[in-house]
Design an enzyme around this catalytic site. Structure first.
Site, mmCIF file in Angstrom:
data_model
loop_
_atom_site.group_PDB
_atom_site.id
_atom_site.type_symbol
_atom_site.label_atom_id
_atom_site.label_comp_id
_atom_site.label_asym_id
_atom_site.label_seq_id
_atom_site.Cartn_x
_atom_site.Cartn_y
_atom_site.Cartn_z
ATOM 1 N N ASP A 8 70.328 67.175 -19.668
ATOM 2 C CA ASP A 8 71.752 67.274 -19.373
ATOM 3 C C ASP A 8 71.887 68.286 -18.217
ATOM 4 O OD1 ASP A 8 74.621 67.193 -19.916
ATOM 5 O OD2 ASP A 8 74.351 69.197 -20.751
ATOM 6 N N LEU A 9 73.028 68.329 -17.560
ATOM 7 C CA LEU A 9 73.154 69.243 -16.415
ATOM 8 C C LEU A 9 73.949 70.506 -16.781
ATOM 9 C CD1 LEU A 9 72.729 69.758 -13.352
ATOM 10 C CD2 LEU A 9 74.899 68.575 -12.977
ATOM 11 N N ASP A 10 75.267 70.334 -16.948
ATOM 12 C CA ASP A 10 76.139 71.487 -17.211
ATOM 13 C C ASP A 10 75.775 72.140 -18.542
ATOM 14 O OD1 ASP A 10 77.594 71.053 -14.893
ATOM 15 O OD2 ASP A 10 79.028 69.739 -15.872
ATOM 16 N N THR A 16 77.699 75.751 -15.231
ATOM 17 C CA THR A 16 78.924 75.384 -14.528
ATOM 18 C C THR A 16 80.143 75.382 -15.450
ATOM 19 O OG1 THR A 16 78.064 73.177 -14.807
ATOM 20 C CG2 THR A 16 78.056 74.052 -12.569
ATOM 21 N N LYS A 44 82.995 70.511 -23.423
ATOM 22 C CA LYS A 44 81.587 70.430 -23.013
ATOM 23 C C LYS A 44 81.019 69.028 -23.230
ATOM 24 C CE LYS A 44 80.273 75.218 -23.150
ATOM 25 N NZ LYS A 44 79.467 76.268 -23.780
ATOM 26 N N SER A 113 73.779 63.132 -17.330
ATOM 27 C CA SER A 113 74.952 64.019 -17.330
ATOM 28 C C SER A 113 76.248 63.226 -17.267
ATOM 29 C CB SER A 113 74.857 64.944 -16.109
ATOM 30 O OG SER A 113 76.094 65.564 -15.853
ATOM 31 N N ALA A 114 77.304 63.798 -17.849
ATOM 32 C CA ALA A 114 78.629 63.175 -17.764
ATOM 33 C C ALA A 114 79.311 63.490 -16.442
ATOM 34 C CB ALA A 114 79.494 63.684 -18.911
ATOM 35 N N LYS A 144 79.318 60.270 -23.944
ATOM 36 C CA LYS A 144 78.650 60.851 -25.111
ATOM 37 C C LYS A 144 79.721 61.100 -26.176
ATOM 38 C CE LYS A 144 75.738 63.432 -21.859
ATOM 39 N NZ LYS A 144 75.486 64.738 -21.213
ATOM 40 N N GLU A 168 70.020 69.134 -24.467
ATOM 41 C CA GLU A 168 71.488 69.083 -24.457
ATOM 42 C C GLU A 168 72.119 70.383 -24.970
ATOM 43 O OE1 GLU A 168 74.492 67.986 -24.128
ATOM 44 O OE2 GLU A 168 74.170 66.049 -23.188
ATOM 45 N N ASP A 169 73.282 70.726 -24.417
ATOM 46 C CA ASP A 169 73.997 71.910 -24.921
ATOM 47 C C ASP A 169 75.261 71.540 -25.687
ATOM 48 O OD1 ASP A 169 75.369 71.061 -22.531
ATOM 49 O OD2 ASP A 169 76.503 72.938 -22.674
HETATM 50 P P1 B16 Z 1 82.858 66.328 -13.603
HETATM 51 P P2 B16 Z 1 77.202 67.478 -18.623
HETATM 52 C C1 B16 Z 1 79.836 67.481 -18.211
HETATM 53 O O1 B16 Z 1 78.536 67.619 -17.744
HETATM 54 C C2 B16 Z 1 80.466 68.826 -18.562
HETATM 55 O O2 B16 Z 1 79.830 69.401 -19.682
HETATM 56 C C3 B16 Z 1 81.920 68.637 -18.870
HETATM 57 O O3 B16 Z 1 82.533 69.875 -19.172
HETATM 58 C C4 B16 Z 1 82.611 67.971 -17.673
HETATM 59 O O4 B16 Z 1 83.978 67.729 -17.953
HETATM 60 C C5 B16 Z 1 81.905 66.651 -17.362
HETATM 61 O O5 B16 Z 1 80.536 66.907 -17.103
HETATM 62 C C6 B16 Z 1 82.496 65.937 -16.174
HETATM 63 O O6 B16 Z 1 82.232 66.676 -15.039
HETATM 64 O O7 B16 Z 1 84.299 66.739 -13.633
HETATM 65 O O8 B16 Z 1 82.006 67.170 -12.676
HETATM 66 O O9 B16 Z 1 82.663 64.855 -13.388
HETATM 67 O O10 B16 Z 1 77.222 68.624 -19.591
HETATM 68 O O11 B16 Z 1 77.230 66.110 -19.275
HETATM 69 O O12 B16 Z 1 76.124 67.621 -17.574
HETATM 70 MG MG MG Z 2 76.221 69.917 -20.989
#
Ligand code: B16
Ligand code: MG
Length: 217
Positions: A8-10, A16, A44, A113-114, A144, A168-169
């Protein structure tokens, strides 16, 4: 032996969440909605569109699609402004040695990542080259805890889901990995990520022998 390692990224590779929080807080304040760090936990791993809906639900605010679209653009512009100076220093502790070790062991690596901002973040932090596949918010239709993002990643790495390992976090992300029949590794607090098969506070707690054990399994 080869597995698929999916990150996962964030909250896993970079912190972030604090920037998402600041950008959402600005939108919420403008609407007179209180938005705390606790509320931010609910966002998240959740998509941008769903995040806005959650904030509006918190404030019991109803809005037109036109307004929602406007706020989504504002939020992302504000979020991106925090990323302008992003560099390798933003990579969370212990992540780089793990990526490096996986490469030495010839293990395929993917991002799951989302976020729709995943690629520029990987570029800015100088780690894009570690990834054999990138699956992000632009590639999936089901968020997810639907396992879609990780299933696509495993497929791109030519690996069966059971041989995929997900870091994953978020609770939703751990559920996605479990539903997808993958190995789930939670990065964060035990009390929050209790559904994960393994839990570590951060990547500094993951040693080479643990990774070797995952590869052998
Ligand atoms: P964006 P992940 C997610 O990333 C974040 O955890 C979540 O807080 C955020 O709303 C989502 O990405 C969308 O991000 O606005 O940059 O498209 O944890 O799945 O890497
Ligand atoms: Mg995350």
């Amino acid at each position: 032996m080869t597995k698929a390692f999916i990150f996962d990224l964030d909250g896993v590779i970079v912190d972030t969440a604090k920037y998402h929080y600041l950008a959402w807080k600005k939108i919420a304040s403008g609407l007179g909605i209180e938005f705390t760090h606790e509320h931010n936990e609910l966002l998240k791993g959740v998509s941008r569109v769903r995040s806005l809906d959650i904030i509006l639900e918190l404030g019991k605010v109803e809005a037109s699609q036109e307004d929602k679209d406007k706020w989504l653009i504002q939020k992302n512009e504000d979020y991106l402004s925090y990323l302008v100076d992003m560099d390798q220093n933003e990579i969370l502790p212990g992540v780089l040695p793990v990526l490096q070790f996986l490469k030495e062991k010839n293990q395929p690596i993917a991002l799951g990542s989302a976020s729709k901002n995943a690629r520029p973040i990987l570029e800015k932090t100088g780690i894009l080259h570690y990834f054999d596949a990138i699956v992000d918010g632009n590639d999936v239709s089901n968020a997810k805890p639907d396992p879609e993002v990780f299933l696509i990643a495993a497929k791109l790495l030519k690996t069966e889901p059971k041989d995929a390992i997900v870091f994953e976090d978020s609770v939703a992300g751990i559920q996605a990995a479990n539903i997808g029949n993958m190995v789930s590794i939670g990065i964060g607090e035990k009390s929050i990520l209790e559904e994960a098969q393994y839990i570590f506070k951060d990547f500094t707690q993951i040693d080479k022998s643990f990774i070797e054990q995952l590869i052998r399994k």
